[in-house]
Design an enzyme around this catalytic site. Structure first.
Site, PDB file in Angstrom:
ATOM      1  N   ILE A  31       0.824  -1.216   0.000  1.00  0.00           N
ATOM      2  CA  ILE A  31       0.000   0.000   0.000  1.00  0.00           C
ATOM      3  C   ILE A  31       0.860   1.268   0.000  1.00  0.00           C
ATOM      4  CG2 ILE A  31      -0.230   0.322   2.520  1.00  0.00           C
ATOM      5  CD1 ILE A  31      -3.272   0.717   2.007  1.00  0.00           C
ATOM      6  N   SER A  95       6.598  -4.564  10.987  1.00  0.00           N
ATOM      7  CA  SER A  95       5.413  -3.901  11.536  1.00  0.00           C
ATOM      8  C   SER A  95       4.170  -4.777  11.434  1.00  0.00           C
ATOM      9  CB  SER A  95       5.173  -2.562  10.832  1.00  0.00           C
ATOM     10  OG  SER A  95       4.959  -2.761   9.462  1.00  0.00           O
ATOM     11  N   HIS A 100       6.344 -11.985   5.594  1.00  0.00           N
ATOM     12  CA  HIS A 100       6.202 -11.482   4.215  1.00  0.00           C
ATOM     13  C   HIS A 100       7.557 -11.119   3.636  1.00  0.00           C
ATOM     14  CE1 HIS A 100       5.601  -8.250   7.162  1.00  0.00           C
ATOM     15  NE2 HIS A 100       6.271  -7.467   6.332  1.00  0.00           N
ATOM     16  N   HIS A 102       9.384  -8.843   1.004  1.00  0.00           N
ATOM     17  CA  HIS A 102       9.210  -7.660   0.157  1.00  0.00           C
ATOM     18  C   HIS A 102       9.978  -7.918  -1.137  1.00  0.00           C
ATOM     19  CE1 HIS A 102       7.956  -4.693   3.396  1.00  0.00           C
ATOM     20  NE2 HIS A 102       8.527  -5.605   4.151  1.00  0.00           N
TER      21      HIS A 102
HETATM   22  P1  5GP Z   1       7.160  -4.705   7.500  1.00  0.00           P
HETATM   23  O1  5GP Z   1       7.415  -3.306   8.012  1.00  0.00           O
HETATM   24  O2  5GP Z   1       6.399  -5.519   8.512  1.00  0.00           O
HETATM   25  O3  5GP Z   1       8.368  -5.418   6.967  1.00  0.00           O
HETATM   26  O4  5GP Z   1       6.236  -4.531   6.234  1.00  0.00           O
HETATM   27  C1  5GP Z   1       4.867  -4.349   6.308  1.00  0.00           C
HETATM   28  C2  5GP Z   1       4.436  -3.812   4.980  1.00  0.00           C
HETATM   29  O5  5GP Z   1       3.037  -3.949   4.892  1.00  0.00           O
HETATM   30  C3  5GP Z   1       4.771  -2.336   4.784  1.00  0.00           C
HETATM   31  O6  5GP Z   1       5.587  -2.169   3.642  1.00  0.00           O
HETATM   32  C4  5GP Z   1       3.405  -1.679   4.629  1.00  0.00           C
HETATM   33  O7  5GP Z   1       3.387  -0.624   3.692  1.00  0.00           O
HETATM   34  C5  5GP Z   1       2.527  -2.849   4.191  1.00  0.00           C
HETATM   35  N1  5GP Z   1       1.134  -2.679   4.568  1.00  0.00           N
HETATM   36  C6  5GP Z   1       0.659  -2.311   5.792  1.00  0.00           C
HETATM   37  N2  5GP Z   1      -0.670  -2.234   5.775  1.00  0.00           N
HETATM   38  C7  5GP Z   1      -1.063  -2.592   4.508  1.00  0.00           C
HETATM   39  C8  5GP Z   1      -2.334  -2.689   3.867  1.00  0.00           C
HETATM   40  O8  5GP Z   1      -3.391  -2.441   4.462  1.00  0.00           O
HETATM   41  N3  5GP Z   1      -2.335  -3.069   2.562  1.00  0.00           N
HETATM   42  C9  5GP Z   1      -1.185  -3.340   1.872  1.00  0.00           C
HETATM   43  N4  5GP Z   1      -1.293  -3.684   0.591  1.00  0.00           N
HETATM   44  N5  5GP Z   1       0.035  -3.246   2.449  1.00  0.00           N
HETATM   45  C10 5GP Z   1       0.093  -2.883   3.750  1.00  0.00           C
END
Ligand code: 5GP
Ligand code: ZN
Length: 114
Positions: A31, A95, A100, A102
């Protein structure tokens, strides 16, 4: 995992921009993209992060990386290059606590990451 956002995407309870799915993997556009291509590749099964990985997940993890490579090819970022990132726990910036990868590409990346 009733309150996990990514489980809700996987189960189609909340709509998102899906780019790939099969019986074990699910992929959708981030997102808040950090590159022209920014896709999240997740297991359908809820696993918190790499720290929660067990030996029975080995083939699943390999499959998720295969999905990343396939999507990189489809996105046209394979030749130029791309990055696959797996943040684990707080200091790494995790977060959302559903594992996941990336998949990032379409721009030049620097090293080391921030
Ligand atoms: P992290 O910080 O856990 O490695 O990555 C979490 C990712 O999830 C972030 O890049 C963030 O932008 C994405 N993300 C969080 N909420 C949503 C959402 O509601 N929809 C989508 N498509 N991505 C999300
Ligand atoms: Zn989940």
């Amino acid at each position: 995992m009733s309150e996990c956002l990514f489980c809700k995407f996987v189960n189609h309870e909340i709509p998102t921009q899906v780019v790939y799915e099969d019986e074990r993997a699910f992929a959708f556009r981030d997102i808040n993209p950090q590159a022209p291509t920014h896709i999240l590749v997740v297991p359908r099964q809820h696993i918190e992060n790499l720290a929660a990985m067990h030996t029975e997940h080995e083939s699943l993890m390999g499959h998720l990386l295969w999905v990343c490579a396939e999507l990189a090819r489809q996105e046209g970022i394979e030749a130029e290059g791309y990055r696959v990132v797996l943040n684990t726990n707080r200091a790494a910036g995790q977060s959302v606590y559903h594992l996941h990868f990336h998949l990032l590409g379409g721009r030049h990346m620097t090293w080391p990451p921030g």
